[in-house]
Design a protein around this motif. Structure first.
Motif, PDB file in Angstrom:
ATOM      1  N   UNK A   2       0.820  -1.202   0.000  1.00  0.00           N
ATOM      2  CA  UNK A   2       0.000   0.000   0.000  1.00  0.00           C
ATOM      3  C   UNK A   2       0.862   1.264   0.000  1.00  0.00           C
ATOM      4  N   UNK A   3       0.220   2.357  -0.433  1.00  0.00           N
ATOM      5  CA  UNK A   3       0.862   3.667  -0.400  1.00  0.00           C
ATOM      6  C   UNK A   3       0.363   4.439   0.808  1.00  0.00           C
ATOM      7  N   UNK A  20       8.605   7.159   6.282  1.00  0.00           N
ATOM      8  CA  UNK A  20       7.936   6.078   5.560  1.00  0.00           C
ATOM      9  C   UNK A  20       8.708   5.700   4.301  1.00  0.00           C
ATOM     10  N   UNK A  21       9.166   6.712   3.565  1.00  0.00           N
ATOM     11  CA  UNK A  21       9.943   6.437   2.359  1.00  0.00           C
ATOM     12  C   UNK A  21      11.266   5.756   2.697  1.00  0.00           C
ATOM     13  N   UNK A  22      11.858   6.125   3.844  1.00  0.00           N
ATOM     14  CA  UNK A  22      13.106   5.493   4.268  1.00  0.00           C
ATOM     15  C   UNK A  22      12.935   4.000   4.517  1.00  0.00           C
ATOM     16  N   UNK A  23      11.703   3.591   4.784  1.00  0.00           N
ATOM     17  CA  UNK A  23      11.410   2.185   5.002  1.00  0.00           C
ATOM     18  C   UNK A  23      10.920   1.497   3.729  1.00  0.00           C
ATOM     19  N   UNK A 113      10.491   7.981  -3.907  1.00  0.00           N
ATOM     20  CA  UNK A 113       9.337   7.292  -3.340  1.00  0.00           C
ATOM     21  C   UNK A 113       8.255   8.249  -2.841  1.00  0.00           C
ATOM     22  N   UNK A 114       8.526   9.552  -2.888  1.00  0.00           N
ATOM     23  CA  UNK A 114       7.563  10.529  -2.376  1.00  0.00           C
ATOM     24  C   UNK A 114       6.996  11.358  -3.521  1.00  0.00           C
ATOM     25  N   UNK A 474      15.515  -1.422   6.848  1.00  0.00           N
ATOM     26  CA  UNK A 474      16.110  -0.664   5.767  1.00  0.00           C
ATOM     27  C   UNK A 474      15.984   0.828   6.058  1.00  0.00           C
ATOM     28  N   UNK A 475      17.098   1.510   6.245  1.00  0.00           N
ATOM     29  CA  UNK A 475      17.116   2.957   6.444  1.00  0.00           C
ATOM     30  C   UNK A 475      18.164   3.547   5.539  1.00  0.00           C
ATOM     31  N   UNK A 476      18.062   4.873   5.367  1.00  0.00           N
ATOM     32  CA  UNK A 476      19.036   5.532   4.487  1.00  0.00           C
ATOM     33  C   UNK A 476      20.429   5.467   5.059  1.00  0.00           C
TER      34      UNK A 476
END
Length: 476
Positions: A2-3, A20-23, A113-114, A474-476
């Protein structure tokens, strides 16, 4: 997968989107500016700071400093931008507001992703594809969306009025009357240590009341100080309490947040109230007299160029003409040119304990979150912190995982616990303080910790707990 959809591109919404995008989750961030303006925003940039440019204390011996460090460890975009664009402000972290918001806007717009959508969302969406959803519309939520939110949560919104401090052009100050100094004359950036904490008291625009401030490179201090004699203070006070205020809707019901009271509201509480608040001279010796002034007005640098200074703790709702008249009675400001006058605006928030879980999810439905000031926190850093956890947890739902919140022994966890567990009958937004965190146990053989020891132990315990909580994701 989902978004995640987020309504509101302020500090909380921007931080939530980034997390959220970092994940690895796609995000659609809805921001109504510039399609629809607000009464106080001046630009269309994300995370625009409309009140003070200070994010308050930045040391681990105060709770907001601890909260900042926790956010740094969690990969906060707001803290990354703040650290990169800080301006001199003593023991506090203040930023060049234009560069700060530009940095956040650039980061959001460049993230693959954003998707940033410039539109107004007038109602709480009923489209299932808009969930998980984070509402982070801030204190200036539009009337139509506010009504819809009130219907959704089943109760009337609480509200108070928030006031903004004036900003002056530095070159128009009379520097023959103004001296540069930090309270207590200490300079952290030259390597001196600090024994006293920055303030924990609520309010994002308080002067440096309890602790030292770091000096600038020339060693003179970070603040401009306008000293007053007893006679000068008396003239200023009399003019202030007789000045005409701007009209506020529902004025008879107005309710101000105690940590951000307009200067004239404080003045009406007593003739010396200001001298024990934003105008107190403690720790500020006038180098021309060698004595403490009767009262002091502090000015804090508002941008990196150093040509704009804000009046610290001088949030006001006076009419603009009255502001010019009254503030010109401050020594050094007789001919000051105002870049921005102070103003007042309505601040809307939900009754968090009746609506929210610790995860910033609503009790009503798990895929709906609130974050930022509308969720019932107060302060820039606290707003961003709520967005950080809401963003992570919305991403967790999008990934089919369980939402998580740091332990209550952390500052960010204690803030989430307060918002979801405080007494709903007299609920008021709060800043982070050590007082809402569980006290640490004294070491074996010791009956009680001293105040400074308690703060140190609380911060050390919090950071240990956070490091143990951070998941290998998963992070930046």
């Amino acid at each position: 997968m989902k978004t995640v959809h987020i309504i509101g591109g302020g500090l909380a919404g921007s931080e939530a989107a980034w997390q959220a995008a970092s994940l690895g989750v796609r995000v659609v961030l809805h921001e109504m500016r510039p399609v629809r303006a607000t009464a106080v925003h001046k630009t269309d940039r994300l995370a625009e700071l409309v009140c003070s440019n200070s994010l308050r204390g930045d040391k681990l011996d105060n709770a907001v400093g601890l909260l900042k460090e926790e956010m740094r460890r969690l990969g906060s975009l707001v803290m990354r931008a703040a650290d990169a664009h800080r301006v001199p402000a003593g023991a506090a972290l203040a930023v060049d507001r234009e560069r700060f918001s530009s940095a956040i806007t650039d980061a959001i717009q460049s993230d693959p992703l954003i998707t940033l959508v410039r539109d107004e969302v007038p109602r709480v969406p009923d489209d299932p594809s808009m969930y998980p959803l984070i509402i982070a519309t801030g204190p200036l939520t539009s009337e139509t969306l506010s009504r819809d939110i009130a219907t959704l949560v089943g109760a009337q919104h609480l509200y108070f009025y928030d006031a903004i401090s004036p900003i002056v052009l530095a070159e128009t100050l009379d520097m023959t009357k103004v001296f540069r100094a930090s309270r207590w004359g200490r300079s952290l950036r030259r390597g001196a240590s600090s024994d006293a904490p920055a303030p924990d008291a609520p309010g994002s625009d308080s002067p440096e009341p309890d602790g030292p401030a770091c000096g600038v490179d020339d060693g003179e201090g970070d603040y401009l100080n306008c000293p007053m004699t007893e006679e000068e203070y008396g003239r200023f006070y009399d003019a202030l309490v007789s000045a005409e205020s701007a009209t506020v809707h529902d004025f008879d019901k107005e309710k101000f947040f105690e940590g951000c009271l307009p200067i004239e509201v404080m003045a009406h509480r007593g003739r010396d109230t200001l001298r024990f608040g934003p105008m107190k001279p403690v720790g500020l010796v006038d180098p021309r007299t060698g004595r403490l002034p009767y009262a002091v007005v502090q000015l804090r640098q508002d941008n990196i160029a150093g040509d704009h200074f804000s009046l610290v703790g001088f949030q006001t709702q006076l009419k603009w003409g009255e502001q010019a008249r009254v503030l010109s009675l401050i020594p050094g400001l007789e001919q000051a040119e105002f870049v921005r006058f102070g103003m007042v605006h309505r601040n809307t928030y939900i009754n968090g304990p009746t609506v929210l879980r610790e995860t910033w999810q609503t009790r009503q439905r798990p895929d709906l979150f609130f974050a930022g000031q509308i969720s019932g926190v107060e302060g820039y850093v606290e707003s961003a912190a709520s967005g950080l956890i809401a963003g992570r947890n919305a991403a967790a739902i999008a990934r089919g995982e369980e939402p998580r919140v740091p332990p209550r022994t952390t500052a960010i966890g204690a803030l989430a616990y307060y918002v979801s567990h405080a007494d709903p009958r007299n609920y008021q937004p709060t800043n982070i303080t050590f007082g809402i965190m569980p006290p640490p146990d004294p070491p074996a053989g010791k009956r009680k910790l001293k105040r400074d020891e308690r703060k140190t132990a609380t911060s050390e315990r919090a950071l240990r707990a956070l490091d143990e909580w951070i998941a290998p994701v998963l992070t930046r």
